[in-house]
Design a protein around this motif. Structure first.
Motif, PDB file in Angstrom:
ATOM      1  N   GLN A  69     -11.291  23.580   9.117  1.00 28.58           N
ATOM      2  CA  GLN A  69     -10.146  23.146   8.317  1.00 28.58           C
ATOM      3  C   GLN A  69      -8.904  23.395   9.150  1.00 28.58           C
ATOM      4  N   PRO A  70      -8.182  22.328   9.523  1.00 32.09           N
ATOM      5  CA  PRO A  70      -7.006  22.507  10.378  1.00 32.09           C
ATOM      6  C   PRO A  70      -5.984  23.433   9.734  1.00 32.09           C
ATOM      7  N   SER A  71      -5.144  24.011  10.563  1.00 31.80           N
ATOM      8  CA  SER A  71      -4.135  24.936  10.071  1.00 31.80           C
ATOM      9  C   SER A  71      -3.178  24.229   9.114  1.00 31.80           C
ATOM     10  N   VAL A  72      -2.491  24.994   8.270  1.00 33.74           N
ATOM     11  CA  VAL A  72      -1.633  24.462   7.211  1.00 33.74           C
ATOM     12  C   VAL A  72      -0.494  23.627   7.772  1.00 33.74           C
ATOM     13  N   GLY A  73       0.111  24.045   8.856  1.00 37.90           N
ATOM     14  CA  GLY A  73       1.241  23.333   9.431  1.00 37.90           C
ATOM     15  C   GLY A  73       0.885  21.900   9.818  1.00 37.90           C
ATOM     16  N   LYS A  74      -0.298  21.703  10.343  1.00 34.21           N
ATOM     17  CA  LYS A  74      -0.720  20.378  10.757  1.00 34.21           C
ATOM     18  C   LYS A  74      -0.954  19.480   9.546  1.00 34.21           C
ATOM     19  N   SER A  75      -1.599  20.005   8.519  1.00 36.75           N
ATOM     20  CA  SER A  75      -1.896  19.174   7.356  1.00 36.75           C
ATOM     21  C   SER A  75      -0.626  18.816   6.588  1.00 36.75           C
ATOM     22  N   LYS A  76       0.399  19.671   6.603  1.00 36.40           N
ATOM     23  CA  LYS A  76       1.655  19.353   5.923  1.00 36.40           C
ATOM     24  C   LYS A  76       2.346  18.183   6.615  1.00 36.40           C
ATOM     25  N   SER A  77       2.333  18.146   7.934  1.00 37.21           N
ATOM     26  CA  SER A  77       2.980  17.052   8.642  1.00 37.21           C
ATOM     27  C   SER A  77       2.233  15.740   8.401  1.00 37.21           C
ATOM     28  N   GLU A  78       0.906  15.806   8.272  1.00 36.22           N
ATOM     29  CA  GLU A  78       0.140  14.610   7.968  1.00 36.22           C
ATOM     30  C   GLU A  78       0.476  14.099   6.571  1.00 36.22           C
ATOM     31  N   LYS A  79       0.692  14.999   5.624  1.00 37.40           N
ATOM     32  CA  LYS A  79       1.029  14.598   4.261  1.00 37.40           C
ATOM     33  C   LYS A  79       2.353  13.837   4.237  1.00 37.40           C
ATOM     34  N   LYS A  80       3.334  14.287   5.004  1.00 39.41           N
ATOM     35  CA  LYS A  80       4.640  13.638   5.011  1.00 39.41           C
ATOM     36  C   LYS A  80       4.518  12.197   5.500  1.00 39.41           C
ATOM     37  N   ILE A  81       3.643  11.953   6.434  1.00 34.89           N
ATOM     38  CA  ILE A  81       3.441  10.597   6.935  1.00 34.89           C
ATOM     39  C   ILE A  81       2.836   9.723   5.835  1.00 34.89           C
ATOM     40  N   ASP A  82       1.899  10.265   5.088  1.00 38.97           N
ATOM     41  CA  ASP A  82       1.219   9.510   4.045  1.00 38.97           C
ATOM     42  C   ASP A  82       2.077   9.298   2.802  1.00 38.97           C
ATOM     43  N   GLU A  83       3.190   9.999   2.652  1.00 41.45           N
ATOM     44  CA  GLU A  83       4.001   9.924   1.447  1.00 41.45           C
ATOM     45  C   GLU A  83       5.057   8.823   1.519  1.00 41.45           C
ATOM     46  N   THR A  84       4.718   7.704   2.128  1.00 41.89           N
ATOM     47  CA  THR A  84       5.654   6.579   2.157  1.00 41.89           C
ATOM     48  C   THR A  84       5.730   5.973   0.763  1.00 41.89           C
ATOM     49  N   PRO A  85       6.908   5.503   0.377  1.00 43.20           N
ATOM     50  CA  PRO A  85       7.045   4.941  -0.969  1.00 43.20           C
ATOM     51  C   PRO A  85       6.133   3.721  -1.134  1.00 43.20           C
ATOM     52  N   LYS A  86       5.425   3.718  -2.236  1.00 43.50           N
ATOM     53  CA  LYS A  86       4.512   2.623  -2.523  1.00 43.50           C
ATOM     54  C   LYS A  86       5.052   1.827  -3.700  1.00 43.50           C
ATOM     55  N   LYS A  87       4.959   0.517  -3.588  1.00 41.29           N
ATOM     56  CA  LYS A  87       5.422  -0.358  -4.655  1.00 41.29           C
ATOM     57  C   LYS A  87       4.281  -0.593  -5.639  1.00 41.29           C
ATOM     58  N   SER A  88       4.616  -0.547  -6.925  1.00 39.54           N
ATOM     59  CA  SER A  88       3.636  -0.846  -7.946  1.00 39.54           C
ATOM     60  C   SER A  88       3.557  -2.346  -8.122  1.00 39.54           C
ATOM     61  N   VAL A  89       2.405  -2.883  -7.960  1.00 39.74           N
ATOM     62  CA  VAL A  89       2.198  -4.311  -8.111  1.00 39.74           C
ATOM     63  C   VAL A  89       1.112  -4.516  -9.153  1.00 39.74           C
ATOM     64  N   CYS A  90       1.412  -5.307 -10.144  1.00 40.55           N
ATOM     65  CA  CYS A  90       0.436  -5.610 -11.178  1.00 40.55           C
ATOM     66  C   CYS A  90      -0.136  -6.992 -10.904  1.00 40.55           C
ATOM     67  N   ALA A  91      -1.404  -7.099 -10.866  1.00 38.32           N
ATOM     68  CA  ALA A  91      -2.042  -8.377 -10.608  1.00 38.32           C
ATOM     69  C   ALA A  91      -2.831  -8.841 -11.838  1.00 38.32           C
ATOM     70  N   CYS A  92      -2.231  -8.686 -13.011  1.00 35.20           N
ATOM     71  CA  CYS A  92      -2.900  -9.074 -14.247  1.00 35.20           C
ATOM     72  C   CYS A  92      -2.744 -10.573 -14.478  1.00 35.20           C
ATOM     73  N   THR A  93      -3.775 -11.181 -15.000  1.00 38.24           N
ATOM     74  CA  THR A  93      -3.744 -12.594 -15.338  1.00 38.24           C
ATOM     75  C   THR A  93      -4.146 -12.744 -16.799  1.00 38.24           C
ATOM     76  N   ILE A  94      -3.313 -13.405 -17.582  1.00 31.12           N
ATOM     77  CA  ILE A  94      -3.613 -13.628 -18.991  1.00 31.12           C
ATOM     78  C   ILE A  94      -4.072 -15.063 -19.155  1.00 31.12           C
ATOM     79  N   MET A  95      -5.214 -15.248 -19.754  1.00 29.25           N
ATOM     80  CA  MET A  95      -5.752 -16.595 -19.930  1.00 29.25           C
ATOM     81  C   MET A  95      -5.729 -17.012 -21.372  1.00 29.25           C
TER      82      MET A  95
END
Length: 118
Positions: free
Chosen positions: A92-118
């Motif tokens: 298990q990598p040290s805590v400092g390394k995993s925290k920096s990886e988390k910051k990279i993954d925390e990019t803002p994500k847009k919510s997109v709904c792909a619902c179709t009503i028929m």
């Protein structure tokens, strides 16, 4: 120390291969076991610990704490004469390394709904 007091321990790695068995006194700490694992880690493995703190030892389903001794980690139902205790070694990598990886993954994500009503 008489040889019969020593506990034989082998370490199972992530890919199912084993390191050991090695003999430890009941007074040896988990931290000492981790240092031995790092020193004996196979060089051909892609995943390897850089320090003893990168290794987690699991025995009988419990993560072992560094200050515990081998004698305290032995499970009573697993004691067999001349038996070898198998502990799982997880990197298990040290805590400092995993925290920096988390910051990279925390990019803002847009919510997109792909619902179709028929």
């Amino acid at each position: 120390m008489p040889e019969e007091d020593l506990t034989e321990v082998k370490f199972r790695l992530f890919d199912g291969s084993d390191v050991g068995p090695f003999q430890f006194s009941p007074a040896s700490t988990v931290a000492m076991l981790k240092e031995r694992i790092v020193a004996e880690w196979p060089k051909d493995k892609k995943i390897a610990p850089k320090a003893a703190n990168d290794v987690k030892l699991i025995s009988a389903g419990k993560i072992l704490e560094n200050n515990k001794t081998v004698g305290q980690c032995k499970t009573p139902f697993g004691e067999l004469p001349n038996g070898v205790i198998t502990m799982h070694a997880v990197v298990q990598p040290s805590v400092g390394k995993s925290k920096s990886e988390k910051k990279i993954d925390e990019t803002p994500k847009k919510s997109v709904c792909a619902c179709t009503i028929m």
